[in-house]
Design an enzyme around this catalytic site. Structure first.
Site, short mmCIF file in Angstrom:
data_model
loop_
_atom_site.label_atom_id
_atom_site.label_comp_id
_atom_site.label_asym_id
_atom_site.label_seq_id
_atom_site.Cartn_x
_atom_site.Cartn_y
_atom_site.Cartn_z
N ASP A 133 -15.03 44.70 69.42
CA ASP A 133 -16.16 45.63 69.34
C ASP A 133 -16.16 46.65 70.48
OD1 ASP A 133 -16.75 43.92 67.31
OD2 ASP A 133 -18.31 42.84 68.41
N GLY A 152 -35.70 38.63 50.83
CA GLY A 152 -36.63 38.70 51.96
C GLY A 152 -37.30 37.36 52.14
N GLU A 197 -23.94 39.28 47.35
CA GLU A 197 -23.38 39.98 48.52
C GLU A 197 -22.70 39.03 49.51
OE1 GLU A 197 -26.48 39.38 47.81
OE2 GLU A 197 -27.79 39.21 49.54
N CYS A 207 -32.80 38.00 44.72
CA CYS A 207 -33.66 36.99 45.34
C CYS A 207 -35.12 37.47 45.43
CB CYS A 207 -33.08 36.58 46.70
SG CYS A 207 -33.75 35.02 47.27
N TYR A 208 -35.65 37.75 46.63
CA TYR A 208 -37.04 38.24 46.68
C TYR A 208 -37.19 39.51 45.84
CZ TYR A 208 -41.56 39.82 48.39
OH TYR A 208 -42.87 40.23 48.46
N LYS A 214 -18.02 43.07 61.48
CA LYS A 214 -16.77 42.90 62.22
C LYS A 214 -15.55 43.48 61.49
CE LYS A 214 -15.73 40.63 65.89
NZ LYS A 214 -16.60 40.87 67.01
N HIS A 223 -27.27 35.21 45.68
CA HIS A 223 -26.84 36.32 46.54
C HIS A 223 -25.40 36.75 46.24
CE1 HIS A 223 -30.34 36.45 49.21
NE2 HIS A 223 -30.43 35.17 48.94
#
Ligand code: XMP
Length: 521
Positions: free
Chosen positions: A235, A63, A179, A90-91, A377, A177
Site C-alpha cells: 500500500d 446493511g 459480491e 440482503c437488506y 488490496k 451476497h
C-alpha cells in the site's frame, strides 16, 4: 478523501446505494473488475444527484438494520421512478420487498456462512449456471411474502424466498451476497445483472483511475511538499509511486524502524526505495521509543493506539525537522477504513481500529492525502503493476501497520520480538522454498503468551509457543485458512523448535475469517 467522481461523462455507470454493509465497497469493486464504472452513494442522498448520474442500473447494498423497525433506511422514491434495472442485496432486498408490498420477518434462525441455494425458476441472473449453488449468507431478517407482481427465483433451507424478480420490470433481489468471493459464481450473477439486465458497456479501466488520482493529488497538494510514511508494504509503496509521478521530488518519505518489523526488512526497504527507486527516504531508528511506550501494555486496542500515536509523534518530529510540510500521505486502503468504521457509511459497525485510520490529532497541522482509500488490496496491486513497480514487491504478503505488535499477544518486549522474527523468517523462507508463498495470500507467525512443556533430547523444556497462520483470500474481508501440506508444516515446526531454543511447541491456526480475523489481535 479522493473519490472516483472525476469520471468521463459518457461512461456507463452502475450506482451502488449504500445501506451500511461491510461489503458495499466490494459490490462497487466487483463492478469495476468487470470494467464498468461504479460509484457508491449513501441511501439518503439527494434525489437530484441520483438523477444527474443517469445510472444504467442501481444496486441496493446490504446493511445492519432491520426493516421490521420503523425508522430504518429505505430506498428513495426516485429509484423506482427512473424505470431502470434494480438489484437488491440482503437488506437491499428486504427493504425493496417491504416497500413494494411484501412482508419481511425476523427469522427464528439467523443464517450465517455457507448455505446451499436451490434455483427453482428461470432468471437471467442465474443464466448458464447450475441449479444449485453454494452461497454466502449473513442475515437475521428475511422476506416472508413476495411483493405483488414478484415471483420466486431461489430458496435455501431456512430462507424460502432467497431470490426473487419482478415479472415485468427489471427488478431483482438476492438474500445472499454475490459480491463476496466465497459465493460460488457470485461474479457471474453480478455480471449477468450488469451486462444482461443493464446492458452496460465495458468502457472503464485502471489507467483512467491512475490518471484521475494523479490529477486529484496535484489539485490537492499544489506546489507543497508531502510527507509519506513508507513501510515497504504494497500500500505505501504504491502510494509512493503514485505521489512520485504526481509531484516528483516534492515527496519526502520517512521509513520508521519501530523494531516491530520482519527480520531484515529495514535493510531491504532502504535498498529498494532509496537505491533502486531513487526516492527521497529518511530512516528513523525508533525501536527504543516504541518499546518504551508499549511497556506494560497488554490490551490489543491500546497497543494499536499507542503504536499509531507513536508513529504520528515520529512523523511529527521528522516533519518539524523538514519544515514546510503541510501534507501527510498514507497508504490507507478500504478494508482499513471499514474495519475501523472510519467508514463513509453511517450504518457500519466498528471491528478493529487500524492505526492509520481516524485522522491526525488536531495539533498536527497536516492535511491527509489518501489516494487508495476506496480501493482493495488486489486493485492496489494492479495499480502498482501499471505504475511499473517490481512484481516481488507487489506480491509480498501484506504486513499490518502495527507490525509484530499485533502478532505478539500480550505485552511486547525486545526478547519476544527477537523470537518471533526468527520463527516468522523460518516460516516465510520455507514457504518460498516450497513454492507456496504465492499460493497463500498472507502467512506469518504469532507469539503466544503461554508456556508449554516439551522434551528436547533428554531435557524437559518449558518454553514458548509459536502459532503459524496462513490464509487464502482475494480481498482480505473474508478468508479461509490455507490447507498447507502436513509434511510442509511438520518441516517448518521442526526447524522452529530445533533452531529457536526458546520455543517448545508450534501450532497451526485453522480458523477462517469470519469469525476469526486474519491477525490475532
Ligand atoms: P484482519 O486481522 O482485520 O486483517 O482480518 C485484514 C488485513 O488487514 C491487515 N491489518 C492491518 N493493516 N494496519 C494495517 O495497515 C492495521 O492496524 C492492520 N490490522 C490488520 C492484516 O494483516 C490483513 O492483511
Amino acid at each position: 478523501m479522493i473519490n472516483l467522481s472525476t469520471k468521463r461523462k459518457e461512461i456507463d455507470t452502475i450506482l451502488v446505494l449504500d445501506f451500511g454493509s461491510q461489503y458495499t465497497q466490494l459490490i462497487a469493486r466487483r463492478v469495476r473488475e468487470s470494467n464498468v464504472y461504479s460509484e457508491i452513494l449513501p441511501w439518503d442522498i439527494d434525489e437530484d444527484k441520483i438523477k444527474s448520474m443517469s445510472p444504467k442500473g442501481i444496486i441496493l447494498s446490504g446493511g445492519p438494520d432491520s426493516v421490521t423497525n420503523t425508522y430504518t433506511p429505505r430506498v428513495p422514491k426516485i429509484v423506482f421512478e427512473l424505470n431502470i434495472p434494480i438489484l437488491g442485496i440482503c437488506y437491499g432486498m428486504q427493504t425493496l420487498a417491504e416497500q413494494m408490498g411484501g412482508q419481511v420477518i425476523s427469522a427464528d434462525q439467523k443464517e450465517f456462512g455457507y448455505v446451499e441455494l436451490k434455483i427453482n425458476n428461470e432468471s437471467v441472473l442465474f443464466s448458464d449456471l447450475q441449479k444449485s449453488l453454494n452461497v454466502w449468507m449473513s442475515h437475521g431478517d428475511q422476506v416472508q411474502d413476495l411483493p405483488d407482481d414478484f415471483e420466486l427465483v431461489a430458496s435455501t433451507e431456512t430462507a424460502p424466498i432467497a431470490a426473487m424478480q419482478h415479472n415485468s420490470k427489471p427488478i431483482y433481489a438476492l438474500q445472499f451476497h454475490p459480491e463476496v468471493t466465497h459465493t460460488e459464481d457470485g461474479k457471474v450473477v453480478l455480471d449477468n445483472f450488469i451486462f444482461k439486465v443493464c446492458n452496460a458497456s465495458k468502457d472503464w479501466k485502471m489507467d483512467d483511475l491512475i490518471s484521475n488520482r494523479i490529477d486529484e493529488i496535484k489539485k490537492q497538494v499544489k506546489d507543497n511538499k508531502v510527507l509519506l510514511g513508507l513501510s515497504g508494504g504494497v500500500d505505501s509503496s504504491v502510494t509512493a509511486a503514485l505521489l512520485h509521478q504526481a509531484i516528483g521530488n516534492k515527496l519526502v518519505c520517512v521509513f520508521v524502524d519501530n523494531g516491530l518489523l520482519r527480520k531484515g526488512e529495514a535493510e531491504e526497504v532502504m535498498e529498494t526505495f532509496k537505491e533502486n527507486m531513487n526516492l527521497n527516504v529518511i530512516k528513523s531508528d525508533s525501536e527504543e521509543v516504541f518499546l518504551r511506550h508499549l511497556k506494560g501494555i497488554h490490551d490489543p486496542e491500546q497497543k494499536r493506539k499507542i503504536i499509531g500515536r507513536t508513529f504520528i509523534d515520529v512523523f511529527d518530529t521528522e516533519a518539524t525537522k523538514l519544515k514546510d510540510i503541510h501534507f501527510l500521505a498514507q497508504g490507507t486502503i478500504y478494508p482499513d477504513v471499514i474495519e475501523s468504521s472510519g467508514s463513509e457509511s453511517k450504518e457500519a459497525r466498528v471491528i478493529k481500529s487500524h492505526h492509520n485510520v481516524g485522522g491526525l490529532p488536531d495539533e498536527m497541522k497536516m492535511e491527509l492525502v489518501e489516494p487508495l482509500r476506496d480501493l482493495f488490496k488486489d486493485e492496489v496491486r494492479k495499480m502498482g503493476v501499471e505504475l511499473g513497480l517490481a512484481p516481488e514487491m507487489l506480491n509480498r504478503h501484506p504486513f499490518p501497520g502495527p507490525g509484530l505488535g499485533v502478532r505478539i499477544l500480550g505485552e511486547i518486549t525486545k526478547e519476544k520480538t527477537s523470537i518471533l522474527k526468527e520463527a516468522d523468517h523460518i516460516f516465510i523462507q520455507e514457504l518460498i522454498k516450497a513454492d507456496l508463498y504465492n499460493k497463500v495470500s498472507q502467512a506469518f507467525a504469532v507469539y503466544l503468551p503461554i508456556k508449554s512443556v516439551g522434551v528436547v533430547g533428554d531435557e524437559r523444556r518449558y518454553a514458548e509457543v509459536i502459532g503459524l497462520r496462513a490464509v487464502e483470500t482475494v480481498d482480505f474481508m473474508t478468508a479461509r485458512w490455507a490447507h498447507l501440506p502436513y509434511e510442509f508444516l511438520e518441516h517448518v515446526s521442526n526447524r522452529i523448535v530445533n533452531e529457536i531454543e526458546e520455543v517448545s511447541r508450534v501450532v497451526y491456526d485453522i480458523s477462517s475469517k469470519p469469525p476469526a480475523t486474519i491477525e490475532w489481535e
